[in-house]
Design an enzyme around this catalytic site. Structure first.
Site, short mmCIF file in Angstrom:
data_model
loop_
_atom_site.label_atom_id
_atom_site.label_comp_id
_atom_site.label_asym_id
_atom_site.label_seq_id
_atom_site.Cartn_x
_atom_site.Cartn_y
_atom_site.Cartn_z
N TYR A 130 26.76 39.23 25.48
CA TYR A 130 26.46 39.84 24.19
C TYR A 130 25.44 40.96 24.34
O TYR A 130 25.58 42.04 23.76
CB TYR A 130 25.95 38.77 23.22
CG TYR A 130 25.61 39.26 21.85
CD1 TYR A 130 26.60 39.48 20.89
CD2 TYR A 130 24.29 39.49 21.48
CE1 TYR A 130 26.28 39.92 19.62
CE2 TYR A 130 23.96 39.93 20.21
CZ TYR A 130 24.97 40.15 19.28
OH TYR A 130 24.64 40.59 18.02
N LYS B 222 25.99 44.93 23.35
CA LYS B 222 25.14 45.64 22.40
C LYS B 222 24.48 46.85 23.05
O LYS B 222 24.32 47.90 22.42
CB LYS B 222 24.08 44.70 21.82
CG LYS B 222 24.64 43.68 20.83
CD LYS B 222 25.28 44.36 19.62
CE LYS B 222 25.76 43.35 18.59
NZ LYS B 222 26.44 43.98 17.44
#
Length: 343
Positions: free
Chosen positions: A155, A159
């Protein structure tokens, strides 16, 4: 946004969490809201929320990792509502585990949904907005766009990728003198259902790192960013500000702090259930599932307001006010100095 017609908004990941709250927030302003997500039950419930809130709804079951499906969804939206004014990229998935315990296919899946889903959504939006020279794209980011977090390497990487790609895109739009805008909203830990369905290989049940904020706070920031897209990005939550500033000033020290604290702060004492719901490959609100709504399990700990988003939204006026006060103080000091010299 145009005033002579309802604003047409697309929200990805709209069936739960921040996306669900954002769809409601736009509906309260009378928008036509297209809701994109995989599961049917959450989508249908989100569409009902939008209609109750005063907007029009179009629910489309779409996996944002499929670029053709995203393009077809954009066509459906414009056939139904007309030209898209605002596109909000929000859909994501994740894995809570040490990097070496994440399978390559799992890492790829997180990247395809969380990063490439934004790329595909933005491409579909721009192909329609650029010829009209009108529209706004809001990328829903995170403090993890700047600061990687242990146990969330997939993740965090996605991002970071969104941040770099969006910066490049913004420069291209500025070079073209386009009136199409892109802005990013960096969020803190939010009380969403993801902690109930994320794939986890930790010993305890996943939880957001405190302090935790309610999704409505994030939604208000996203709606504000859509209306004021000239800002490069918005930081939401005092923890986001503190994290990003600490990372800029002393990243090595922050590495050590997170190595010491972040394992425990991302899990609860309760063990994982034997067969927890997992949404990485399939929606948990599909057949046999249920609607999870906007909120997770941490309402008793979450904040639904804060001074920092207001300060971020009004930083121009605050900066001007601070400059005025500084100038007035300098002038008063100069007058005092002159009087002292006259004596």
């Amino acid at each position: 946004m145009r005033r002579n017609k309802p604003t047409v908004v697309v929200v990805t990941g709209a069936s739960g969490g921040v996306g669900r709250a954002t769809a409601r927030a736009f509906a309260a302003r009378g928008a036509c809201v297209a809701l994109l997500a995989r599961g049917r039950k959450g989508l249908d419930a989100a569409a009902a929320d939008v209609r109750r809130g005063g907007g029009e709804a179009l629910a489309l079951s779409v996996d944002v990792a499929d670029h053709r499906a995203v393009t077809e969804a954009a066509d459906r939206v414009e056939e139904t509502f007309g030209p898209v004014d605002v596109w909000v990229n929000n859909a994501f998935t994740g894995v809570f585990a040490p990097f070496v315990e994440i399978e390559p296919d799992e890492f790829r899946r997180v990247t395809e949904v969380t990063y490439l889903g934004y790329v595909y959504g933005t491409h579909a939006a721009l192909s329609r907005m650029l010829p009209r020279d009108h529209g706004t794209i809001v990328q829903v980011g995170s403090a993890l766009a700047y600061r990687g977090l242990p146990l969330q390497s997939a993740y965090s990487g996605a991002k970071h990728a969104i941040q770099g790609w969006n910066e490049a895109l913004r420069c291209e739009l500025l070079h073209q003198r386009s009136k199409v805008r892109t802005t990013m909203v960096q969020l803190p830990a939010v009380n969403t259902p993801q902690f109930s369905w994320v794939l986890s290989r930790m010993n305890g049940r996943p939880r957001p790192v405190p302090p935790v904020y309610e999704p409505e706070l994030a939604a208000r920031a996203i709606v504000h960013a859509a209306a004021h897209p000239r800002r490069r990005e918005y930081w939401v939550g005092g923890s986001t500000v503190a994290t990003l500033l600490a990372n800029a000033v002393a990243p090595g020290l922050l590495d050590r702090y997170l190595a010491h604290t972040a394992y425990a702060s991302q899990q609860r004492a309760e063990p994982l259930p034997d067969l927890p719901p997992v949404n990485l490959w399939h929606p948990v609100d599909g057949d046999g599932g249920h609607d999870y709504g906007a909120h997770g399990e941490f309402d008793d700990q979450a904040h639904d307001h804060g001074a920092q988003p207001w300060l971020s939204e009004h930083r121009g006026a605050l900066a001007a006010g601070a400059a005025f006060v500084a100038a007035a103080f300098a002038a008063a000091r100069l007058r005092t100095d002159h009087r002292c010299h006259d004596r």
